[in-house]
Scaffold this motif. Structure first.
Motif, PDB file in Angstrom:
ATOM      1  N   SER A  32       0.799  -1.235   0.039  1.00 46.53           N
ATOM      2  CA  SER A  32      -0.091   0.135   0.067  1.00 46.53           C
ATOM      3  C   SER A  32       0.955   1.208   0.031  1.00 46.53           C
ATOM      4  O   SER A  32       1.890   1.296   0.397  1.00 46.53           O
ATOM      5  N   GLY A  33       0.232   2.269  -0.659  1.00 44.79           N
ATOM      6  CA  GLY A  33       0.937   3.614  -0.605  1.00 44.79           C
ATOM      7  C   GLY A  33       1.845   3.924  -1.872  1.00 44.79           C
ATOM      8  O   GLY A  33       1.878   2.945  -2.652  1.00 44.79           O
ATOM      9  N   GLY A 106      -2.544  -4.475  15.619  1.00 46.69           N
ATOM     10  CA  GLY A 106      -3.587  -4.256  15.135  1.00 46.69           C
ATOM     11  C   GLY A 106      -3.759  -4.226  13.531  1.00 46.69           C
ATOM     12  O   GLY A 106      -2.886  -4.703  12.845  1.00 46.69           O
ATOM     13  N   ASN A 107      -4.961  -3.412  13.045  1.00 48.04           N
ATOM     14  CA  ASN A 107      -5.152  -3.272  11.608  1.00 48.04           C
ATOM     15  C   ASN A 107      -5.725  -2.009  11.528  1.00 48.04           C
ATOM     16  O   ASN A 107      -6.305  -1.538  12.422  1.00 48.04           O
ATOM     17  N   TRP A 108      -5.840  -1.453  10.356  1.00 52.09           N
ATOM     18  CA  TRP A 108      -6.517  -0.283  10.049  1.00 52.09           C
ATOM     19  C   TRP A 108      -8.024  -0.465   9.532  1.00 52.09           C
ATOM     20  O   TRP A 108      -8.268  -1.674   9.434  1.00 52.09           O
ATOM     21  N   GLN A 109      -8.800   0.363   9.961  1.00 52.51           N
ATOM     22  CA  GLN A 109     -10.099   0.241   9.818  1.00 52.51           C
ATOM     23  C   GLN A 109     -10.726   0.849   8.547  1.00 52.51           C
ATOM     24  O   GLN A 109     -10.632   1.900   8.264  1.00 52.51           O
ATOM     25  N   GLU A 110     -11.064  -0.446   7.640  1.00 53.65           N
ATOM     26  CA  GLU A 110     -11.650   0.045   6.056  1.00 53.65           C
ATOM     27  C   GLU A 110     -13.034   0.632   6.307  1.00 53.65           C
ATOM     28  O   GLU A 110     -13.428   1.591   5.702  1.00 53.65           O
ATOM     29  N   ARG A 196      -7.332   6.727   6.706  1.00 56.01           N
ATOM     30  CA  ARG A 196      -7.691   5.339   7.376  1.00 56.01           C
ATOM     31  C   ARG A 196      -6.771   4.469   7.329  1.00 56.01           C
ATOM     32  O   ARG A 196      -6.629   3.824   8.312  1.00 56.01           O
ATOM     33  N   ASN A 197      -6.109   4.278   6.446  1.00 56.16           N
ATOM     34  CA  ASN A 197      -4.713   3.192   6.224  1.00 56.16           C
ATOM     35  C   ASN A 197      -3.427   3.870   6.833  1.00 56.16           C
ATOM     36  O   ASN A 197      -2.517   3.058   6.787  1.00 56.16           O
ATOM     37  N   PHE A 209      -0.683   6.239  15.191  1.00 52.57           N
ATOM     38  CA  PHE A 209      -0.697   6.951  13.714  1.00 52.57           C
ATOM     39  C   PHE A 209       0.750   6.536  13.289  1.00 52.57           C
ATOM     40  O   PHE A 209       1.688   6.405  13.869  1.00 52.57           O
ATOM     41  N   PHE A 210       0.564   6.232  11.914  1.00 54.63           N
ATOM     42  CA  PHE A 210       1.856   6.134  11.457  1.00 54.63           C
ATOM     43  C   PHE A 210       2.164   6.833   9.895  1.00 54.63           C
ATOM     44  O   PHE A 210       1.371   7.452   9.291  1.00 54.63           O
TER      45      PHE A 210
END
Length: 318
Positions: A32-33, A106-110, A196-197, A209-210
């Motif tokens: 991603s990105g 964890g994971n990001w929230q779609e 979000r991601n 945050f990243f």
């Protein structure tokens, strides 16, 4: 994130020996990105994220890395650079500047809920206040001057109508940036790309945050606008989801109250946030760089959002 510069485990092992993170076991590219080469690194002590910087230079990177380090020390939940044994947080790998940072749980929230949005709004406000005493300065490198420089490179790919709309929006933001009211907007280090991601949740709890590599000094309101234009919309239409938007703004304001100037500027700044990503996505779509793992985003998404923001009125509900 993407992979422009491959890194093998054989190349990683000697580089990683400078850090107290254990023996490297695996390296895996992150797809991603669109700016840097990113990898998940697994050692016998844990998991980390390795970034090779494809555009940013070793001279530019201290602003970003030290900002992350500064925020982490102020108890803001962010991915933080890991110092090597000499205390350095920037190295060189495969001929590129490189940094190792903590991997968030964890994971990001779609599909974020109002609860997720409230946590992001609260942490963003805390982040803004924590950045007030950050000593380094850098303008938002994807701000107005970049829009003005990039527009001529992409405008030839647009229809006559869209080209005129793009020019009008850039002119509006240029005029607004010269006003006294713009100069009074609270200003400091901002993430500037808090989609979000770029936020991780461990279950229902925000873990951090990243991807701060678009950060710079700008109005705090611009940072809020970038975030709500992603976190608080219906992706199929670009329209705001009122419950998520209210949750985000109310949580932010419980930490830092918006000013009257910010309320008056809100619609214009929402347009600026949409314009920034319309232009950057046009650039990435029509003038892409080669990468092993990269799919440019559709620019029409932010064109639609910008048209919605330009046609509506908005308030911070002061």
């Amino acid at each position: 994130m993407a992979v422009f510069t491959p890194v093998s485990i054989e190349e990683l092992i000697p580089w990683l020996s400078r850090y107290d993170v254990g023996q490297a076991q695996e390296i895996k590219g992150i797809s991603s990105g669109i700016e840097n080469s990113n990898f998940f690194v697994t050692t016998d002590q844990g998991e980390y994220v390795l970034t090779l910087f494809e555009k940013l230079t070793a001279q530019e990177l201290p602003y970003y890395l030290n900002l992350m380090y500064h925020l982490a020390k102020h108890n803001i939940r962010v991915a933080s650079p890991i110092p090597d044994r000499d205390g350095g947080i920037l190295g060189t790998l495969c001929g590129k500047p490189a940094a190792l940072v903590t991997k968030l749980d964890g994971n990001w929230q779609e599909r974020p809920s109002p609860t997720h949005c409230a946590q992001v709004g609260e942490m963003m406000a805390k982040m803004h206040l924590a950045g007030k005493d950050y000593s380094l300065f850098q303008p938002n490198l994807r701000g107005l001057s970049w829009w003005q420089e990039t527009m001529p490179q992409v405008i030839g790919y647009l229809s006559e109508e869209n080209a005129a709309f793009l020019q009008e929006e850039v002119a509006l933001q240029d005029a607004f940036s010269r006003t006294d009211s713009y100069g009074r907007l609270p200003f400091g280090p901002v993430h500037a790309d808090l989609f979000r991601n770029n936020v991780m949740f461990d279950g229902e709890r925000l873990s951090g945050f990243f991807d701060f590599y678009f950060a710079g000094n700008d109005t705090w309101l611009f940072d809020v606008a970038v975030a709500v234009n992603d976190w608080c919309i219906r992706l199929d239409t670009g329209e705001f989801d009122d419950a998520r938007l209210t949750a985000f703004l109310e949580a932010y304001q419980r930490v830092r109250s918006f000013t009257a100037d910010e309320d008056a500027a809100w619609q214009t700044i929402l347009r600026a946030a949409a314009l920034r990503f319309w232009i950057s996505r046009l650039y990435d779509f029509y003038l892409p760089r080669s990468a092993e793992m990269l799919t440019p985003h559709d620019p029409t998404h932010f064109e639609r959002i910008l048209r919605l923001r330009a046609a509506s009125t908005a308030s911070l509900s002061l």
